[in-house]
Enzyme design. Structure first.
Site, PDB file in Angstrom:
ATOM      1  N   ASP A  77       0.874  -1.169   0.000  1.00 21.46           N
ATOM      2  CA  ASP A  77       0.000   0.000   0.000  1.00 21.46           C
ATOM      3  C   ASP A  77       0.911   1.219   0.000  1.00 21.46           C
ATOM      4  O   ASP A  77       1.565   1.523   1.003  1.00 21.46           O
ATOM      5  CB  ASP A  77      -0.891  -0.013   1.241  1.00 21.46           C
ATOM      6  CG  ASP A  77      -1.853   1.163   1.277  1.00 21.46           C
ATOM      7  OD1 ASP A  77      -1.670   2.119   0.489  1.00 21.46           O
ATOM      8  OD2 ASP A  77      -2.776   1.146   2.114  1.00 21.46           O
ATOM      9  N   TYR A 174      -9.176  15.913 -10.303  1.00 21.45           N
ATOM     10  CA  TYR A 174      -8.449  15.142 -11.311  1.00 21.45           C
ATOM     11  C   TYR A 174      -7.366  16.006 -11.940  1.00 21.45           C
ATOM     12  O   TYR A 174      -6.208  15.583 -12.072  1.00 21.45           O
ATOM     13  CB  TYR A 174      -9.422  14.635 -12.371  1.00 21.45           C
ATOM     14  CG  TYR A 174      -8.795  13.777 -13.443  1.00 21.45           C
ATOM     15  CD1 TYR A 174      -8.767  12.387 -13.310  1.00 21.45           C
ATOM     16  CD2 TYR A 174      -8.250  14.336 -14.589  1.00 21.45           C
ATOM     17  CE1 TYR A 174      -8.199  11.583 -14.301  1.00 21.45           C
ATOM     18  CE2 TYR A 174      -7.676  13.545 -15.578  1.00 21.45           C
ATOM     19  CZ  TYR A 174      -7.653  12.178 -15.431  1.00 21.45           C
ATOM     20  OH  TYR A 174      -7.094  11.393 -16.410  1.00 21.45           O
TER      21      TYR A 174
END
Length: 303
Positions: A77, A174
């Protein structure tokens, strides 16, 4: 196979976010060039990430090995400094401190992206989570991986993003994430230059990922059928095209001349001569200029 066909033989790469899409394409093509590739991400045979997709790091690693390299999957992770530190320590121990190529390709932001609303109408927690997933993970990974390159005074960092220009990318978080990744390459290049390590950002064109094929209801075998839904899809490219761009950069003895730049597959194929998996050379910038610029404006000013 000749040495020339394996220009990265003996090189060690880390592809962070190598489970699927562009990351998988990069990992496999680095393997095809002879590299040992550590493939990392959260989706493994031991369990899926919150994206809940079937692709795994083990599958990618197997494809790396089948292509001619050595794939080593390590579930990581990249939002966890402790896990990334352990990953880099593992690489250092197994490869005598060697790391030649770092690819920061962690994304996972598709389900977090709101394409419908302006900033002031978006869910703040979701937007900030996108930034942590798409930007912080890159910072954390570089923080622990770069010392291996600096110590050897050589290497290449590739920050995978969307676009190589200042053009607005359609929605606030984004756009901020993808623009920030370009800046990560600029900043790393400035600090790494005295140590002989290059850093660039790199964008594909219209990437024909597993998720996009699924979205259009096609497979790689019949992908052209999706052009009936979106004519632009006829000008898409496979993840292998992006991977071959990275492999070409990694094998270039003069890559330092490119450090700090925002690069694209549609420019690099002209310089290095690589092709997509089917032998074509997609050029999304040329397609945009010819078919989309009048409606949407220029692709943007180069950075």
């Amino acid at each position: 196979m000749t040495t020339d066909a394996r220009p990265l033989a003996g090189k060690v790469a880390l592809v962070a976010g190598g489970t699927r899409g562009g990351g998988r394409g990069i990992a496999v093509e680095l393997g095809a060039a002879g590299a040992t590739v550590y493939v990392t991400g959260r989706s493994s045979t031991g369990g899926r990430s919150d994206l809940d997709r079937p692709e795994t790091i083990e599958q990618t690693a197997e494809q790396v090995t089948a292509a001619g390299g050595l794939g080593i999957p390590v579930r990581t992770d990249h939002s966890s400094p402790e896990e990334v530190r352990a990953l880099v320590e593992k690489i250092a121990a197994e490869q005598d401190g060697r790391l030649d190529i770092l690819v920061n390709s962690v994304w996972g932001g598709d389900p977090l992206t709101d394409w419908e609303h302006p900033l002031w109408e978006q869910d703040l927690d979701t937007g900030l989570r996108l930034l942590r997933q798409a930007v912080e993970t890159h910072v954390i990974t570089s923080r622990f991986a770069l010392p291996l390159m600096v110590a050897r005074k050589s290497g290449l960092v590739v920050e995978v993003t969307d676009g190589n220009t200042a053009r607005y990318r359609g929605t606030f978080f984004y756009d901020l994430a993808k623009s920030a990744v370009i800046r990560l390459a600029v900043a790393q290049a400035a600090e790494l230059r005295p140590h002989g390590v290059a850093a660039v950002s790199l964008t594909p064109g219209f990437l024909r990922s597993e998720a996009l094929l699924e979205h259009f209801g096609v497979t790689e075998a019949n992908w052209r059928d999706a052009a009936a839904q979106d004519p632009n899809f006829a000008h898409s490219e496979t993840p292998a095209y992006l991977g071959r761009a990275v492999a070409a950069l990694a094998a270039d003895p003069d890559v330092m001349a490119r450090t700090g730049r925002a690069l694209a597959t549609w420019d690099l194929y002209k310089e290095y001569g690589f092709t997509d998996a089917d032998g074509t050379q997609p050029d999304f910038a040329a397609h945009w200029a010819e078919n989309l610029q009048e409606e949407f404006g220029p692709l943007g000013d180069s950075l």
